[in-house]
Structures are given as C-alpha cells and as structure tokens.
Design a protein around this motif. Structure first.
Motif, PDB file in Angstrom:
ATOM      1  N   GLY A   1      -2.941   8.070  17.563  1.00  0.00           N
ATOM      2  CA  GLY A   1      -3.927   8.014  18.633  1.00  0.00           C
ATOM      3  C   GLY A   1      -5.340   8.405  18.240  1.00  0.00           C
ATOM      4  O   GLY A   1      -5.891   9.361  18.779  1.00  0.00           O
ATOM      5  N   PHE A   2      -5.951   7.693  17.311  1.00  0.00           N
ATOM      6  CA  PHE A   2      -7.350   7.926  16.956  1.00  0.00           C
ATOM      7  C   PHE A   2      -7.990   6.591  16.628  1.00  0.00           C
ATOM      8  O   PHE A   2      -7.311   5.565  16.498  1.00  0.00           O
ATOM      9  CB  PHE A   2      -7.481   8.898  15.768  1.00  0.00           C
ATOM     10  CG  PHE A   2      -6.847   8.394  14.499  1.00  0.00           C
ATOM     11  CD1 PHE A   2      -7.548   7.577  13.618  1.00  0.00           C
ATOM     12  CD2 PHE A   2      -5.543   8.742  14.167  1.00  0.00           C
ATOM     13  CE1 PHE A   2      -6.979   7.111  12.454  1.00  0.00           C
ATOM     14  CE2 PHE A   2      -4.960   8.281  12.998  1.00  0.00           C
ATOM     15  CZ  PHE A   2      -5.669   7.465  12.137  1.00  0.00           C
TER      16      PHE A   2
ATOM     17  N   GLU B   1     -13.203  16.990  10.839  1.00  0.00           N
ATOM     18  CA  GLU B   1     -13.878  15.690  10.878  1.00  0.00           C
ATOM     19  C   GLU B   1     -15.054  15.658  11.847  1.00  0.00           C
ATOM     20  O   GLU B   1     -15.895  14.765  11.766  1.00  0.00           O
ATOM     21  CB  GLU B   1     -12.867  14.605  11.248  1.00  0.00           C
ATOM     22  CG  GLU B   1     -11.851  14.321  10.136  1.00  0.00           C
ATOM     23  CD  GLU B   1     -10.667  13.502  10.614  1.00  0.00           C
ATOM     24  OE1 GLU B   1     -10.614  13.182  11.828  1.00  0.00           O
ATOM     25  OE2 GLU B   1      -9.792  13.182   9.783  1.00  0.00           O
ATOM     26  N   LYS B   2     -15.134  16.641  12.757  1.00  0.00           N
ATOM     27  CA  LYS B   2     -16.220  16.663  13.739  1.00  0.00           C
ATOM     28  C   LYS B   2     -17.479  17.333  13.196  1.00  0.00           C
ATOM     29  O   LYS B   2     -18.538  17.258  13.824  1.00  0.00           O
ATOM     30  CB  LYS B   2     -15.756  17.384  15.010  1.00  0.00           C
ATOM     31  CG  LYS B   2     -14.738  16.596  15.822  1.00  0.00           C
ATOM     32  CD  LYS B   2     -14.315  17.369  17.058  1.00  0.00           C
ATOM     33  CE  LYS B   2     -13.296  16.578  17.875  1.00  0.00           C
ATOM     34  NZ  LYS B   2     -12.831  17.326  19.070  1.00  0.00           N
ATOM     35  N   ALA B   3     -17.380  18.014  12.067  1.00  0.00           N
ATOM     36  CA  ALA B   3     -18.538  18.697  11.503  1.00  0.00           C
ATOM     37  C   ALA B   3     -19.640  17.686  11.186  1.00  0.00           C
ATOM     38  O   ALA B   3     -19.376  16.553  10.782  1.00  0.00           O
ATOM     39  CB  ALA B   3     -18.137  19.461  10.242  1.00  0.00           C
TER      40      ALA B   3
ATOM     41  N   ALA C   1      -8.012   1.086   3.025  1.00  0.00           N
ATOM     42  CA  ALA C   1      -8.291   2.156   3.987  1.00  0.00           C
ATOM     43  C   ALA C   1      -8.247   1.686   5.434  1.00  0.00           C
ATOM     44  O   ALA C   1      -7.648   2.340   6.295  1.00  0.00           O
ATOM     45  CB  ALA C   1      -9.643   2.801   3.667  1.00  0.00           C
ATOM     46  N   GLU C   2      -8.881   0.557   5.720  1.00  0.00           N
ATOM     47  CA  GLU C   2      -8.936   0.101   7.111  1.00  0.00           C
ATOM     48  C   GLU C   2      -7.554  -0.235   7.656  1.00  0.00           C
ATOM     49  O   GLU C   2      -7.197   0.173   8.770  1.00  0.00           O
ATOM     50  CB  GLU C   2      -9.857  -1.118   7.227  1.00  0.00           C
ATOM     51  CG  GLU C   2     -11.332  -0.777   7.239  1.00  0.00           C
ATOM     52  CD  GLU C   2     -12.184  -1.944   7.693  1.00  0.00           C
ATOM     53  OE1 GLU C   2     -11.656  -2.854   8.370  1.00  0.00           O
ATOM     54  OE2 GLU C   2     -13.392  -1.961   7.373  1.00  0.00           O
ATOM     55  N   VAL C   3      -6.753  -0.980   6.884  1.00  0.00           N
ATOM     56  CA  VAL C   3      -5.437  -1.421   7.357  1.00  0.00           C
ATOM     57  C   VAL C   3      -4.515  -0.224   7.561  1.00  0.00           C
ATOM     58  O   VAL C   3      -3.862  -0.089   8.610  1.00  0.00           O
ATOM     59  CB  VAL C   3      -4.805  -2.410   6.362  1.00  0.00           C
ATOM     60  CG1 VAL C   3      -3.354  -2.702   6.742  1.00  0.00           C
ATOM     61  CG2 VAL C   3      -5.607  -3.704   6.325  1.00  0.00           C
ATOM     62  N   ARG C   4      -4.459   0.658   6.573  1.00  0.00           N
ATOM     63  CA  ARG C   4      -3.545   1.797   6.687  1.00  0.00           C
ATOM     64  C   ARG C   4      -3.999   2.771   7.771  1.00  0.00           C
ATOM     65  O   ARG C   4      -3.175   3.376   8.451  1.00  0.00           O
ATOM     66  CB  ARG C   4      -3.430   2.499   5.340  1.00  0.00           C
ATOM     67  CG  ARG C   4      -2.667   1.670   4.307  1.00  0.00           C
ATOM     68  CD  ARG C   4      -2.362   2.462   3.066  1.00  0.00           C
ATOM     69  NE  ARG C   4      -1.516   1.696   2.159  1.00  0.00           N
ATOM     70  CZ  ARG C   4      -1.097   2.144   0.986  1.00  0.00           C
ATOM     71  NH1 ARG C   4      -1.449   3.353   0.567  1.00  0.00           N
ATOM     72  NH2 ARG C   4      -0.334   1.391   0.211  1.00  0.00           N
ATOM     73  N   SER C   5      -5.306   2.918   7.928  1.00  0.00           N
ATOM     74  CA  SER C   5      -5.813   3.773   8.993  1.00  0.00           C
ATOM     75  C   SER C   5      -5.460   3.195  10.359  1.00  0.00           C
ATOM     76  O   SER C   5      -5.092   3.928  11.284  1.00  0.00           O
ATOM     77  CB  SER C   5      -7.328   3.927   8.865  1.00  0.00           C
ATOM     78  OG  SER C   5      -7.858   4.669   9.948  1.00  0.00           O
ATOM     79  N   ALA C   6      -5.544   1.873  10.491  1.00  0.00           N
ATOM     80  CA  ALA C   6      -5.198   1.223  11.764  1.00  0.00           C
ATOM     81  C   ALA C   6      -3.724   1.424  12.092  1.00  0.00           C
ATOM     82  O   ALA C   6      -3.354   1.628  13.260  1.00  0.00           O
ATOM     83  CB  ALA C   6      -5.537  -0.262  11.699  1.00  0.00           C
ATOM     84  N   ASN C   7      -2.867   1.370  11.076  1.00  0.00           N
ATOM     85  CA  ASN C   7      -1.436   1.611  11.301  1.00  0.00           C
ATOM     86  C   ASN C   7      -1.190   3.028  11.795  1.00  0.00           C
ATOM     87  O   ASN C   7      -0.406   3.256  12.722  1.00  0.00           O
ATOM     88  CB  ASN C   7      -0.656   1.366  10.008  1.00  0.00           C
ATOM     89  CG  ASN C   7      -0.602  -0.102   9.627  1.00  0.00           C
ATOM     90  OD1 ASN C   7      -0.737  -0.973  10.473  1.00  0.00           O
ATOM     91  ND2 ASN C   7      -0.406  -0.371   8.346  1.00  0.00           N
TER      92      ASN C   7
END
Length: 251
Positions: free
Chosen positions: A103-104, A62-64, A91-97
C-alpha cells in the motif's frame, strides 16, 4: 581387545560412525528447525516479511527532506556497474508489485539509460531514498539467485556493491540504517537473517545476545533463527569427515 577380528570390527564401526557425524549433526538441526532453514527461497520470504514489519520505520526515514533528491556523486558513480544498472531498470516494476501488497506509491526510475550506456536524468524526476532502497532490494534478490545457483563470485561481487550502496545511503540518512538494522546493529548485520548467520562465528556474551534477541520483533526473531540454523549446517558441512564436529562446532 585380544581378538584381531574383534578389534577390526570395533575399528570399522567406530570409524564409520565418526565419518558420519557431520550428516547426523545436520539432521539434528533439521529436526529442531523444521528442515527448511537452508531453503534460499524460504529465507527470502521470511526476510521480506520481516522488512514489511519494519515498514513504519522505513516510511519515517523516507519522509526526511534530504531523501527527496539523492543524486550525490557517490551514488551516481554506482551506475557504472552493470549489475546496479540492471537493478535500476527493474526498480519500477518490482516497486509496483510491492506497492499492491504494502500500500504505497511505487517509485519512478529517474534515469534514462540509452543503448550505448549513456545515462541522463529524466526531467522532473529525482532519485529518492525510496528509489535507492528498491535498487538495494533488487540487488538482494540477485544475490539470492546467485546463492541458489552456487555462483560464489557473483555473490561476492553483488554483496560488495550492495554494501557500498547502503553505506552511502546511511551516511546521508542515518534513520535509514536504523530502520534496516534495528536490534541487528548488535550483531553488526544489516538484517535479522544476516545477524543469525553471523552469530554462528561471533564471540558474543550470552546475556547481551539474549537482550538483543529479546528486543527483536517476532518476524525478525524467526528470520534470525533461520539464518543461524542454515549457517550452522553450512559450517558443519565445511568441517569435513575427519574433524570432531561436536568439539569444533558445538564445543
């Protein structure tokens, strides 16, 4: 063998025994695997745990530089699918969970989706690899729901969409494929759970298979085992009562 009554008794006993071989074989797999291999919810939990173990590889991908603005025409074309649109909206809700546990920083949805289906880009927000990976994970979850509901058509459609999405992501970011597959590339599978399922019908040499499994992380080994046991039970069930299961499945 001189008594018709005795022969009839033997025939009935043998036929009944033969007809129940599939259930006995599935029970055998349950005994050595704990009896939960075909629990779809458990499979998803184990698969998610394996992905968390591989998080360092995901973070490196993901840093590329090329992963910070992934709005290629092929990826944007995926937004013509209602199933992909639903995965994007979540995407936003599940990523926040996930962010709370792993820890990201959660992803932001870069798309405005109007009621009439019109899609525009939000100013200052780009579709990153992290965003598309969350969309892919959402499709994985939707596939799991379809499997549990017995909707084979939905499973096939969603799986095809997911495969098309990851093929495009892999083409742009080869490191993403490496993070997802690792040792599973040997089995031509996306993750360890799928690798275990595929191995039921793959004709791989034992030595090479052992080396591939030995290279897996412990979480992936567990996921591989669960996938293998669940698919083996499914193969036995599909073989029918009139087939020699021991010869066809285990031969």
């Amino acid at each position: 063998n001189n008594s018709p009554e005795a022969r009839g008794l033997i025939d009935r006993t043998v036929k009944d025994r033969f007809a129940s071989q599939g259930e006995r074989a599935r029970s055998f797999i349950d005994r050595i695997s704990g009896g939960t291999a075909d629990d779809q919810a458990l499979q998803e939990q184990i698969s998610a745990a394996a992905k968390r173990v591989n998080n360092p590889a995901y973070k490196a991908a993901e840093k590329a530089a090329e992963t910070q603005d992934m709005a290629a025409p092929g990826l944007l074309d995926m937004l013509r699918s209602p199933a992909v649109i639903d995965a994007v909206k979540q995407a936003e809700v599940r990523s926040a969970n996930r962010a709370v546990v792993e820890g990201f920083n959660p992803v932001k949805n870069p798309f405005n989706i109007a009621a009439d289906g019109t899609i525009t880009m939000k100013p200052g927000v780009k579709p990153t690899l992290q965003f598309w990976d969350q969309v892919k994970r959402n499709l994985d979850a939707d596939i799991g729901k379809a499997v549990r509901g017995g909707d084979k058509t939905a499973v096939a459609d969603l799986t095809a969409l997911k495969r098309k999405l990851v093929e495009q992501l892999d083409a742009v970011v080869p490191e993403y494929k490496a993070a997802r597959q690792g040792a599973m590339a040997f089995f031509d599978a996306e993750d360890a759970l799928e690798a275990g399922k595929k191995f039921v019908t793959q004709n791989r040499t034992l030595g090479a298979t052992q080396r591939a499994i030995a290279a897996m992380k412990p979480a992936d080994k567990l996921s591989f085992a669960v996938g293998f046991a669940s698919e083996l039970k499914a193969a036995i069930k599909q073989s029918g009562d009139s087939v020699n299961v021991a010869r066809q499945v285990f031969g």
